[in-house]
Enzyme design. Sequence first.
Site, PDB file in Angstrom:
ATOM      1  N   LYS A 187       0.872  -1.179   0.000  1.00 54.14           N
ATOM      2  CA  LYS A 187       0.000   0.000   0.000  1.00 54.14           C
ATOM      3  C   LYS A 187       0.908   1.228   0.000  1.00 54.14           C
ATOM      4  O   LYS A 187       1.483   1.590   1.016  1.00 54.14           O
ATOM      5  CB  LYS A 187      -0.881  -0.028   1.254  1.00 54.14           C
ATOM      6  CG  LYS A 187      -2.227   0.654   1.145  1.00 54.14           C
ATOM      7  CD  LYS A 187      -2.192   2.151   1.011  1.00 54.14           C
ATOM      8  CE  LYS A 187      -1.853   2.921   2.264  1.00 54.14           C
ATOM      9  NZ  LYS A 187      -1.610   4.364   1.987  1.00 54.14           N
ATOM     10  N   GLY A 240       6.846   4.827   8.277  1.00 54.65           N
ATOM     11  CA  GLY A 240       6.033   6.032   8.364  1.00 54.65           C
ATOM     12  C   GLY A 240       6.223   6.679   9.721  1.00 54.65           C
ATOM     13  O   GLY A 240       7.241   6.466  10.377  1.00 54.65           O
ATOM     14  N   SER A 241       5.240   7.438  10.129  1.00 50.08           N
ATOM     15  CA  SER A 241       5.384   8.196  11.379  1.00 50.08           C
ATOM     16  C   SER A 241       5.198   7.290  12.600  1.00 50.08           C
ATOM     17  O   SER A 241       4.549   6.244  12.522  1.00 50.08           O
ATOM     18  CB  SER A 241       4.338   9.309  11.418  1.00 50.08           C
ATOM     19  OG  SER A 241       3.044   8.734  11.397  1.00 50.08           O
ATOM     20  N   THR A 242       5.724   7.727  13.712  1.00 48.82           N
ATOM     21  CA  THR A 242       5.558   6.985  14.961  1.00 48.82           C
ATOM     22  C   THR A 242       4.076   6.940  15.337  1.00 48.82           C
ATOM     23  O   THR A 242       3.574   5.928  15.837  1.00 48.82           O
ATOM     24  CB  THR A 242       6.410   7.646  16.063  1.00 48.82           C
ATOM     25  OG1 THR A 242       7.776   7.559  15.645  1.00 48.82           O
ATOM     26  CG2 THR A 242       6.261   6.955  17.400  1.00 48.82           C
ATOM     27  N   GLY A 245       2.628   4.279  13.324  1.00 48.17           N
ATOM     28  CA  GLY A 245       3.273   3.027  13.747  1.00 48.17           C
ATOM     29  C   GLY A 245       2.547   2.389  14.920  1.00 48.17           C
ATOM     30  O   GLY A 245       2.355   1.170  14.975  1.00 48.17           O
ATOM     31  N   GLU A 262       9.582   1.080  10.826  1.00 53.74           N
ATOM     32  CA  GLU A 262      10.645   2.071  10.605  1.00 53.74           C
ATOM     33  C   GLU A 262       9.978   3.430  10.760  1.00 53.74           C
ATOM     34  O   GLU A 262       9.186   3.827   9.900  1.00 53.74           O
ATOM     35  CB  GLU A 262      11.209   1.941   9.182  1.00 53.74           C
ATOM     36  CG  GLU A 262      11.780   0.581   8.840  1.00 53.74           C
ATOM     37  CD  GLU A 262      13.178   0.386   9.409  1.00 53.74           C
ATOM     38  OE1 GLU A 262      13.840   1.372   9.757  1.00 53.74           O
ATOM     39  OE2 GLU A 262      13.592  -0.776   9.522  1.00 53.74           O
ATOM     40  N   CYS A 296      13.806  10.685   7.225  1.00 54.53           N
ATOM     41  CA  CYS A 296      13.559  10.222   8.596  1.00 54.53           C
ATOM     42  C   CYS A 296      14.782  10.411   9.486  1.00 54.53           C
ATOM     43  O   CYS A 296      14.664  10.726  10.659  1.00 54.53           O
ATOM     44  CB  CYS A 296      13.137   8.767   8.556  1.00 54.53           C
ATOM     45  SG  CYS A 296      14.240   7.754   7.564  1.00 54.53           S
ATOM     46  N   GLU A 397       9.337  15.811  15.633  1.00 57.55           N
ATOM     47  CA  GLU A 397       9.781  15.724  14.248  1.00 57.55           C
ATOM     48  C   GLU A 397       9.025  16.757  13.409  1.00 57.55           C
ATOM     49  O   GLU A 397       7.802  16.753  13.373  1.00 57.55           O
ATOM     50  CB  GLU A 397       9.512  14.313  13.710  1.00 57.55           C
ATOM     51  CG  GLU A 397      10.103  14.073  12.353  1.00 57.55           C
ATOM     52  CD  GLU A 397       9.824  12.659  11.834  1.00 57.55           C
ATOM     53  OE1 GLU A 397       8.670  12.211  11.903  1.00 57.55           O
ATOM     54  OE2 GLU A 397      10.777  12.019  11.353  1.00 57.55           O
TER      55      GLU A 397
END
Length: 494
Positions: A187, A240-242, A245, A262, A296, A397
């Site tokens: 995706k 992607g983002s935390t 995640g 990641e 990242c 971030e």
Amino acid sequence: MTAIQEIIAQTSAGTKKMLIDGKWVESASGESFVTINPSIGQVLATVALGGAEDIERAVAAARRAFDGSWRQVTPFERQNILLKFADLVEENFETLCLYDTLEMGAPITLTRSRRQRALGLIRYYAGLATTIQGDTIQNSLPGEYFSYTLKEPLGVVGAILPWNAPTTSTLWKLLPVIATGCTMVLKPSELAVLTPLFLGELLLQAGLPPGVVNIVPGHGAVAGAALAAHMDVDKIAFTGSTFTGRKIIEASKGNIKRVTVELGGKSPDIIFADADLDAAVPGAAMAAFGNSGQICSAGTRLLVQRPVYDEFVARVADFAAALRLGNATDVETQIGPLVSQTQLDRVTNYLEIGKGEGARMAVGGARAIEGALADGYFVKPTVLANVDNNMRIAREEIFGPVVSAIPFDDVDDATLIANATSYGLGGGVWTRDVGKAHRAAKAIRAGTVWVNCYAVMDPAIPFGGFKMSGYGRESGIEHIAQYLETKSVIVKID
Ligand code: NAD
């Protein structure tokens, strides 16, 4: 027509279909969405919008392929497919560069510079395809038993991608799947679709059997969430983002999926007073501003030893001021746009937060709106000085061309500040003192530390996070281990 005009004409023609079971198909709903060229803020492509039903079809195709003839394909055959794929990527590399440049705004010189990285990755995993092996194990069982392990492909993998480096991040998900004999549903990010779809086309041309790789573009909350929670998906490989995640981990609990994540970062880049400052100034600046800061592992916390703090900050600010912003397709452009209006709003909001927290804008600090830049999503490379590590601009971030400069006293102080973060993806150390470099590299709690360089990557060197930057590694031998199950076999010998 120039190559760029040709690609634009081709991307704007018709609706891009999704790849399910080796065929290019419409979405079950018949709906579509558009992607935008962020350099000019205009529609680039129309893409079939995948939903839960499409994910269902794609997972079923991946399962059939996994349980079917793909299981009989030998390591040599998988290697051959990957080597053919590498040749096709090499032939079509300029098209991939243009897709990345047009759709996510990475400067064309940057996307072209990733040629060796992309081809190196594919050929490295082609090699790994023939290295998969278990062990024979001595045992102490009473009687005579023979014991060994088999390494078996994990099954159906769901991969969910970010938008910030489409070619390499798609390859990082495709390659371990094919090397190990898994199958997948991928995706892509809704902001960067053209590159993953084109790589899917090249895989079919390379002879990949139907159903091994399926690609379903769609929104995260719908297609992504359906994939993450699917009971017949054995693993999710997420980048992607935390924030997202956490949702992926939560969604994995239904069938105890394997998960690798990641995630984001707030990486420290430490400049000691004894560093070669002529190398450290451009190195640290591009560690933060490269790809408009949408990396990242970007070195977004610039830790500078007090005796050189003012000089170094001023030099990075001068470097930033001289960077040429422009349309990402222009070979003169060093800094392209941010990927979207949303990202532009996010980054400019952080600039306001920084001002409110008392940071000094050494350079930049605003959206760039001169001339044609006003049509795109450009932010001036920004150096925030006199930052305290407790400020939000130093903890969160931002994902834009913004660096926070923080002073420190000595190695212990530097590593204390470096580690005072919930993230742990990367870090940099600039010094001429080899002992100090090793001490700092050992003390930094992050997945990768670069000494007197930044963001250098190799297919054989693992990359991934400590702490809230995630778990799992991409690249290196460790990567394919995360796509294999270990089966122990114990045989009674009469
Ligand atoms: P994001 O988390 O917003 O989206 C990533 C992907 O998740 C997209 O495909 C999105 O559609 C999907 N998604 C969103 N909600 C979902 C849900 N509920 N269920 C399933 N999928 C969902 O991140 P982004 O904005 O695309 O990418 C930027 C982020 O990625 C940054 O935080 C960056 O640091 C991180 N990143 C990390 C690495 C790494 O290797 N550690 C590499 C690149 C990017």
